[in-house]
Design an enzyme around this catalytic site. Structure first.
Site, mmCIF file in Angstrom:
data_model
loop_
_atom_site.group_PDB
_atom_site.id
_atom_site.type_symbol
_atom_site.label_atom_id
_atom_site.label_comp_id
_atom_site.label_asym_id
_atom_site.label_seq_id
_atom_site.Cartn_x
_atom_site.Cartn_y
_atom_site.Cartn_z
ATOM 1 N N ASN A 7 0.887 -1.162 0.000
ATOM 2 C CA ASN A 7 0.000 0.000 0.000
ATOM 3 C C ASN A 7 0.925 1.212 0.000
ATOM 4 O OD1 ASN A 7 -1.788 2.023 0.435
ATOM 5 N ND2 ASN A 7 -2.740 1.109 2.255
ATOM 6 N N ARG A 101 -2.526 -2.003 -3.597
ATOM 7 C CA ARG A 101 -3.751 -1.240 -3.402
ATOM 8 C C ARG A 101 -3.698 -0.023 -4.328
ATOM 9 N NH1 ARG A 101 -5.436 2.994 1.122
ATOM 10 N NH2 ARG A 101 -7.615 3.129 0.518
ATOM 11 N N HIS A 190 -13.276 2.232 -0.377
ATOM 12 C CA HIS A 190 -13.280 1.175 0.646
ATOM 13 C C HIS A 190 -13.830 -0.131 0.071
ATOM 14 C CE1 HIS A 190 -13.742 4.316 4.133
ATOM 15 N NE2 HIS A 190 -12.464 4.001 3.991
ATOM 16 N N ARG A 251 -13.274 14.671 7.794
ATOM 17 C CA ARG A 251 -14.025 14.988 6.564
ATOM 18 C C ARG A 251 -15.496 15.184 6.904
ATOM 19 N NH1 ARG A 251 -12.132 9.872 3.170
ATOM 20 N NH2 ARG A 251 -10.365 9.625 4.578
ATOM 21 N N GLU A 394 -8.087 -5.588 4.831
ATOM 22 C CA GLU A 394 -7.951 -5.210 3.419
ATOM 23 C C GLU A 394 -6.722 -5.851 2.786
ATOM 24 O OE1 GLU A 394 -8.939 -1.075 4.876
ATOM 25 O OE2 GLU A 394 -9.421 -0.846 2.757
#
Ligand code: ADP
Length: 407
Positions: A7, A101, A190, A251, A394
């Protein structure tokens, strides 16, 4: 057979080295983590290098170093050296694949994809949609290709799982040329996490995923909800970018776009200040001054009204999405909580599911409160819709998908 998962971010490379289950092409057996770690603060004076691994005697070991690492290339070389030194990786031939990723695949990618020059060009083309993430993800791919020229590289996209959304879910109600010529639409993110927990949930429900209707709630620093019909994403709360939808650490999630015009006209904001405000100064941080949910609870318990409000706004938004997706799906088998908050925050789960008995959702208060790290049901025995807590993984999903893409 080993799979390295990378990642690659703008100043970091996180990695995990997996040992695939022996003789299981589907990748559904038990995967072992041979090593994991990260190089962070690439380009700063002292980059941090962390590695954890299991040694030949089965003992867990770890080490931390500082080093001058000025590029992703140097960072990856350091990772490979460390994996060699600690016995995690002998030669390149041990690697079946490197899984990467990639945040944005635009409309070009619906599934994990073995990287070739055309794939690299396609990832480059969608950089305008994810200017902060895709260049760094691509850097990781290019460096890994150079270091492991004979090993297949597989790109796994955060957006891919949501490519099954129907047009009414992904189109915004704005003039069509903005979609056709400028690619403005909902993509969702996601996806790897929503897909992973959906598969786990199907296993727990004892049904094939293709027969499951689910609402998956990934609640971490970033947060998104997904409506899944027959195993496929049919709507998700994040939009063209990961800003839309639920309240997140920093956010804002959903907001009236006219707020932007107001701030520009009356307060002289420009694009950069707005971007910073809505992506980095809002959410929990904007409402109560801290972006970590544990800290928000601590403040609220001490009577801080802003922190109480932050919890209230977060829960209110979550409930609205649960309601919307119940209406969209009609029949729902399970509500699935994941991510740091979804997995650990019993109070937020309790608040999101409160008074939903008429809609078929009832928690078992004791099961919901119990602290645990494994996948579990927290709904009452007679709850029509099961409520599941499923720790996401993940990296494991990227490793499995990389193996799938090869076969
Ligand atoms: P990321 O999106 O960065 O992967 P995580 O999924 O790790 O984030 O989630 C981080 C969030 O989870 C933080 O807001 C953190 O406070 C929250 N969290 C972790 N443990 C708990 C807990 N026990 N109770 C409440 N929130 C928690």
């Amino acid at each position: 057979m080993k799979i390295l998962v990378l990642n690659s971010g703008s100043s970091s490379i996180k990695f995990r080295l997996f040992l695939a289950p022996a003789g299981d092409e589907s990748g559904s057996g038990d995967w072992q983590v041979a090593a994991s770690g990260a190089v962070t603060r690439i380009g700063e004076d002292a980059a941090q290098v962390k590695l954890s691994w299991t040694d030949a005697g089965g003992e867990s070991r770890s080490r931390k170093d500082e080093a001058h690492i000025d590029s992703h290339h140097a960072g990856m070389e350091r990772i490979v050296d460390l994996l060699r030194e600690t016995g995690g990786l002998g030669g390149h031939e041990e690697l079946a694949a490197v899984g990467h990723r990639v945040v944005h695949g635009g409309e070009a990618f619906h599934a994990p994809t073995v990287v070739d020059d055309d794939v690299i060009a396609a990832i480059r083309r969608v950089i305008p949609l994810a200017p902060l993430h895709n260049p760094a993800n691509l850097d990781g791919i290019l460096v890994a290709r150079e270091l492991f020229p004979s090993v297949p590289q597989v790109a796994v996209f955060d957006t891919a799982f949501h490519q099954t959304m129907p047009r009414p879910a992904y189109r915004y109600a704005i003039p069509g040329y903005l979609y056709r010529e400028h690619h403005v639409r909902r993509y969702g993110f996601h996806g790897t996490s929503h897909h992973y927990v959906a598969k786990e949930a199907a296993r727990m429900l004892g049904k094939p995923l293709s027969q499951c209707n689910l609402i998956t709630l990934h609640l971490g620093n970033g947060a998104s909800a997904t409506a899944i019909r027959g195993g496929a994403s049919v709507d998700t709360s994040m939009g063209m970018t990961p800003l839309e939808g639920l309240v997140m650490g920093s956010r804002c999630g959903d907001i009236d776009p006219a707020v932007h015009f107001y701030l520009c006209r009356h307060l002289g904001f420009d694009n950069d200040t707005l971007d910073d405000l809505l992506n980095r100064q809002s959410g929990l941080l904007g409402l109560c001054g801290v972006n970590d949910m544990r800290e928000v609870h601590r403040l609220a318990e001490g009577g801080d009204e802003d922190a109480e409000l932050a919890l209230g706004v977060t829960c209110h938004r979550l409930k609205k999405y649960i309601g919307a997706y119940l209406a969209l799906l009609g029949r729902v088998d399970a509500l699935v909580f994941t991510g740091g908050i979804g997995e650990n925050d019993a109070e937020m789960r309790g608040c999101a599911c409160a008074e939903l008995e008429a809609l078929g959702i009832a928690l078992d208060a004791a099961a919901n409160r119990a602290v645990a790290t494994h996948a579990r049901a927290v709904s009452a025995a007679d709850s029509r819709v099961k409520v599941l807590v499923v720790p996401t993984d993940e990296e494991l999903e990227i490793a499995r998908q990389a193996l799938e893409a090869l076969s």
